[in-house]
Design a protein around this motif. Structure first.
Motif, PDB file in Angstrom:
ATOM      1  N   THR A 151       0.822  -1.205   0.000  1.00 41.68           N
ATOM      2  CA  THR A 151       0.000   0.000   0.000  1.00 41.68           C
ATOM      3  C   THR A 151       0.857   1.256   0.000  1.00 41.68           C
ATOM      4  OG1 THR A 151      -1.799  -1.096   1.177  1.00 41.68           O
ATOM      5  CG2 THR A 151      -1.726   1.305   1.313  1.00 41.68           C
ATOM      6  N   VAL A 152       0.491   2.210  -0.845  1.00 43.74           N
ATOM      7  CA  VAL A 152       1.036   3.565  -0.785  1.00 43.74           C
ATOM      8  C   VAL A 152      -0.154   4.488  -0.547  1.00 43.74           C
ATOM      9  CG1 VAL A 152       2.203   5.433  -1.996  1.00 43.74           C
ATOM     10  CG2 VAL A 152       2.978   3.078  -2.320  1.00 43.74           C
ATOM     11  N   GLN A 153      -0.226   5.040   0.634  1.00 45.98           N
ATOM     12  CA  GLN A 153      -1.282   6.017   0.938  1.00 45.98           C
ATOM     13  C   GLN A 153      -0.670   7.410   0.825  1.00 45.98           C
ATOM     14  OE1 GLN A 153      -2.356   6.979   5.019  1.00 45.98           O
ATOM     15  NE2 GLN A 153      -4.510   6.565   4.557  1.00 45.98           N
ATOM     16  N   MET A 154      -1.107   8.164  -0.171  1.00 42.70           N
ATOM     17  CA  MET A 154      -0.615   9.530  -0.332  1.00 42.70           C
ATOM     18  C   MET A 154      -1.240  10.439   0.725  1.00 42.70           C
ATOM     19  SD  MET A 154       1.588   9.490  -2.747  1.00 42.70           S
ATOM     20  CE  MET A 154       1.802  11.273  -2.840  1.00 42.70           C
ATOM     21  N   GLY A 155      -0.451  11.404   1.183  1.00 44.71           N
ATOM     22  CA  GLY A 155      -0.906  12.265   2.270  1.00 44.71           C
ATOM     23  C   GLY A 155      -1.781  13.417   1.826  1.00 44.71           C
ATOM     24  N   TYR A 156      -2.822  13.106   1.059  1.00 45.04           N
ATOM     25  CA  TYR A 156      -3.781  14.136   0.644  1.00 45.04           C
ATOM     26  C   TYR A 156      -4.921  14.161   1.650  1.00 45.04           C
ATOM     27  CZ  TYR A 156      -1.258  14.491  -3.761  1.00 45.04           C
ATOM     28  OH  TYR A 156      -0.280  14.708  -4.707  1.00 45.04           O
ATOM     29  N   MET A 157      -4.825  15.066   2.606  1.00 50.26           N
ATOM     30  CA  MET A 157      -5.706  15.075   3.772  1.00 50.26           C
ATOM     31  C   MET A 157      -7.166  15.346   3.421  1.00 50.26           C
ATOM     32  SD  MET A 157      -4.174  18.622   5.173  1.00 50.26           S
ATOM     33  CE  MET A 157      -4.366  20.161   4.247  1.00 50.26           C
ATOM     34  N   LEU A 158      -7.437  16.038   2.306  1.00 50.95           N
ATOM     35  CA  LEU A 158      -8.822  16.356   1.960  1.00 50.95           C
ATOM     36  C   LEU A 158      -9.626  15.100   1.635  1.00 50.95           C
ATOM     37  CD1 LEU A 158      -8.335  19.553  -0.258  1.00 50.95           C
ATOM     38  CD2 LEU A 158      -8.870  19.425   2.189  1.00 50.95           C
ATOM     39  N   ARG A 159      -8.972  14.006   1.294  1.00 48.31           N
ATOM     40  CA  ARG A 159      -9.667  12.753   1.016  1.00 48.31           C
ATOM     41  C   ARG A 159     -10.528  12.330   2.207  1.00 48.31           C
ATOM     42  NH1 ARG A 159      -4.884   8.827  -1.425  1.00 48.31           N
ATOM     43  NH2 ARG A 159      -4.672   9.832  -3.485  1.00 48.31           N
ATOM     44  N   TYR A 160     -10.086  12.667   3.404  1.00 54.21           N
ATOM     45  CA  TYR A 160     -10.739  12.181   4.615  1.00 54.21           C
ATOM     46  C   TYR A 160     -11.519  13.275   5.335  1.00 54.21           C
ATOM     47  CZ  TYR A 160      -7.796   8.174   3.673  1.00 54.21           C
ATOM     48  OH  TYR A 160      -7.202   7.100   3.063  1.00 54.21           O
ATOM     49  N   ASN A 161     -11.684  14.412   4.689  1.00 55.79           N
ATOM     50  CA  ASN A 161     -12.489  15.488   5.257  1.00 55.79           C
ATOM     51  C   ASN A 161     -13.967  15.179   5.026  1.00 55.79           C
ATOM     52  OD1 ASN A 161     -14.050  18.173   4.831  1.00 55.79           O
ATOM     53  ND2 ASN A 161     -12.233  18.781   5.978  1.00 55.79           N
ATOM     54  N   PRO A 162     -14.836  15.315   6.042  1.00 55.85           N
ATOM     55  CA  PRO A 162     -16.242  14.923   5.884  1.00 55.85           C
ATOM     56  C   PRO A 162     -16.981  15.682   4.779  1.00 55.85           C
ATOM     57  CG  PRO A 162     -15.888  16.082   7.964  1.00 55.85           C
ATOM     58  CD  PRO A 162     -14.539  15.749   7.423  1.00 55.85           C
ATOM     59  N   ALA A 163     -16.595  16.932   4.507  1.00 59.22           N
ATOM     60  CA  ALA A 163     -17.245  17.670   3.421  1.00 59.22           C
ATOM     61  C   ALA A 163     -16.905  17.048   2.070  1.00 59.22           C
ATOM     62  CB  ALA A 163     -16.813  19.136   3.451  1.00 59.22           C
ATOM     63  N   PHE A 164     -15.675  16.613   1.902  1.00 57.01           N
ATOM     64  CA  PHE A 164     -15.287  15.963   0.646  1.00 57.01           C
ATOM     65  C   PHE A 164     -15.898  14.569   0.545  1.00 57.01           C
ATOM     66  CE2 PHE A 164     -12.439  19.491   0.456  1.00 57.01           C
ATOM     67  CZ  PHE A 164     -12.226  19.697  -0.893  1.00 57.01           C
ATOM     68  N   GLU A 165     -16.039  13.888   1.674  1.00 59.22           N
ATOM     69  CA  GLU A 165     -16.721  12.594   1.648  1.00 59.22           C
ATOM     70  C   GLU A 165     -18.156  12.751   1.161  1.00 59.22           C
ATOM     71  OE1 GLU A 165     -13.842   9.685   3.188  1.00 59.22           O
ATOM     72  OE2 GLU A 165     -15.578   9.738   1.915  1.00 59.22           O
ATOM     73  N   LEU A 166     -18.824  13.797   1.640  1.00 54.22           N
ATOM     74  CA  LEU A 166     -20.198  14.045   1.192  1.00 54.22           C
ATOM     75  C   LEU A 166     -20.215  14.432  -0.283  1.00 54.22           C
ATOM     76  CD1 LEU A 166     -23.213  14.239   1.888  1.00 54.22           C
ATOM     77  CD2 LEU A 166     -22.816  16.624   2.585  1.00 54.22           C
ATOM     78  N   LEU A 167     -19.232  15.207  -0.724  1.00 52.56           N
ATOM     79  CA  LEU A 167     -19.130  15.572  -2.134  1.00 52.56           C
ATOM     80  C   LEU A 167     -18.959  14.337  -3.003  1.00 52.56           C
ATOM     81  CD1 LEU A 167     -18.723  17.487  -4.542  1.00 52.56           C
ATOM     82  CD2 LEU A 167     -16.320  17.712  -3.844  1.00 52.56           C
ATOM     83  N   PHE A 168     -18.062  13.425  -2.604  1.00 53.70           N
ATOM     84  CA  PHE A 168     -17.860  12.204  -3.379  1.00 53.70           C
ATOM     85  C   PHE A 168     -19.156  11.399  -3.459  1.00 53.70           C
ATOM     86  CE2 PHE A 168     -13.221  12.272  -1.696  1.00 53.70           C
ATOM     87  CZ  PHE A 168     -12.870  13.217  -2.654  1.00 53.70           C
ATOM     88  N   GLN A 169     -19.891  11.356  -2.355  1.00 55.84           N
ATOM     89  CA  GLN A 169     -21.179  10.652  -2.346  1.00 55.84           C
ATOM     90  C   GLN A 169     -22.166  11.337  -3.293  1.00 55.84           C
ATOM     91  OE1 GLN A 169     -23.173  10.530   1.475  1.00 55.84           O
ATOM     92  NE2 GLN A 169     -25.082   9.805   0.582  1.00 55.84           N
TER      93      GLN A 169
END
Length: 358
Positions: A151-169
């Motif tokens: 696994t390579v997890q890139m440190g893009y913190m916005l991936r785990y922000n709840p507003a972006f999670e809702l946007l992806f949904q």
């Protein structure tokens, strides 16, 4: 939207829900052993703080200096959140028994080579953004991880922000219709030290900072057909501190600004997605505040315009390492694969004017 893009959006949209470990997990599973190489990255201290805080998930065994370190890591090791950690050579850290994960928090010029050594030693890695100065080096490293099942997890913190999670949904479920435009900005007022740091990078601030929002754009729209970059420096020191990128897609455009001469850069950071059936605006970027406009009701949200305030965890990076623990344990797949990360890196370099269109 291609099936792969739908799958990515679905997985990304559900990643936060999957990171909430059941209460019994902390009682029946031993923490994963991890370590960190380097303290030179701007997010290094925060990443270490997150790992050491999540004691039910992670056991930090040590800290190693990056290559060509002039004593910075040794000095940092005396400060919070590194205090009390064993400072050890990189080879000794990688040889630690049952070590599963390395957080690579070096300066950008050393990050990819360090990540490659970790992968060759069989370790999963958390690699902070943007990952490498050269695209060929990044691509080789990222493909090696895929080949070896690491696994390579890139440190893009916005991936785990709840507003972006809702946007992806919202995008995955079609709330906004077909996306026609994305408008994003990530700026700040850079002090002398920061200007010196980004001045050393060929891509300036767009490369070092705006990569966060670029990752979100590619998550939503994939690889752009073309990228145009613009740089309009505000001073005569050669620093690229005022940049714009325009990404073209078959039926959409995305504009991204990165302005390091903006005294109100923090509050103005934003991510706005417009589609044929709605608009989703996040502003300020990490606030959890969303302005959502819909042509018809979707889920629990009404037709028209509404403001939503989502709860943002206090630990900026906690969700990254909660997700990574589940991925390493084999409990889920990471939403962002090698193809995605390689596309983001290439697009960031083009947006920063470093890599030209073929």
């Amino acid at each position: 939207m291609p099936l792969t893009r739908r799958h990515l959006l679905h997985t990304a949209a559900t990643s936060l829900a999957a990171t909430a470990l059941p209460s019994w997990a902390a009682e029946t599973k031993s923490p994963l052993r991890c370590g960190q190489i380097g303290t030179g990255h701007a997010h290094a201290a925060g990443k270490m703080e997150a790992m050491r805080k999540l004691t039910n998930l992670w056991e930090v065994v040590g800290l190693a200096a990056e290559a060509n370190d002039a004593g910075e890591t040794a000095a940092d090791a005396q400060k919070a959140p590194y205090a009390g950690l064993k400072l050890m050579p990189e080879a000794d850290l990688l040889a630690s028994p049952d070590l599963k994960v390395i957080a690579v928090e070096t300066r950008i010029e050393n990050s990819c080579a360090t990540a490659l050594r970790c992968l060759q030693a069989g370790k999963h890695i958390h690699l902070d953004k943007p990952g490498a100065l050269e695209h060929a080096e990044f691509k080789t490293m990222r493909q090696l991880a895929e080949q070896r099942g690491l696994t390579v997890q890139m440190g893009y913190m916005l991936r785990y922000n709840p507003a972006f999670e809702l946007l992806f949904q919202a995008v995955q479920e079609g709330w906004l219709g077909e996306i026609t435009e994305i408008d994003a900005a990530m700026g700040k007022l850079a002090d002398k030290s920061t200007r010196g740091q980004i001045g050393k990078l060929a891509g300036g601030g767009m490369f070092e900072l705006a990569c966060h929002v670029m990752d979100a754009v590619v998550t939503l729209l994939g690889r752009p057909q073309s990228v145009q970059s613009f740089s309009t420096p505000t001073q005569k020191d050669g620093v690229q501190d005022n940049q714009l990128a325009v990404l073209a897609y078959p039926r959409a455009t995305a504009t991204i600004r990165c302005n390091h001469a903006d005294p109100f850069g923090g509050p103005r950071r934003r991510f706005n997605v417009t589609g044929t059936e709605g608009t989703f605006e996040i502003v300020p970027l990490e606030s959890g505040k969303v302005n959502l406009s819909l042509t018809r009701a979707r889920g629990s949200y009404k037709k028209g315009t509404q403001t939503i305030q989502l709860t943002v965890p206090k630990g900026r990076y906690d969700r990254e390492f909660m997700d990574l623990a589940q991925v390493v344990r084999g409990e889920k797949a990471l939403a962002w694969d090698a193809t995605h990360d390689i596309t983001v890196h290439e697009t960031v370099l083009k947006a920063a004017g470093v890599r030209k269109e073929a």
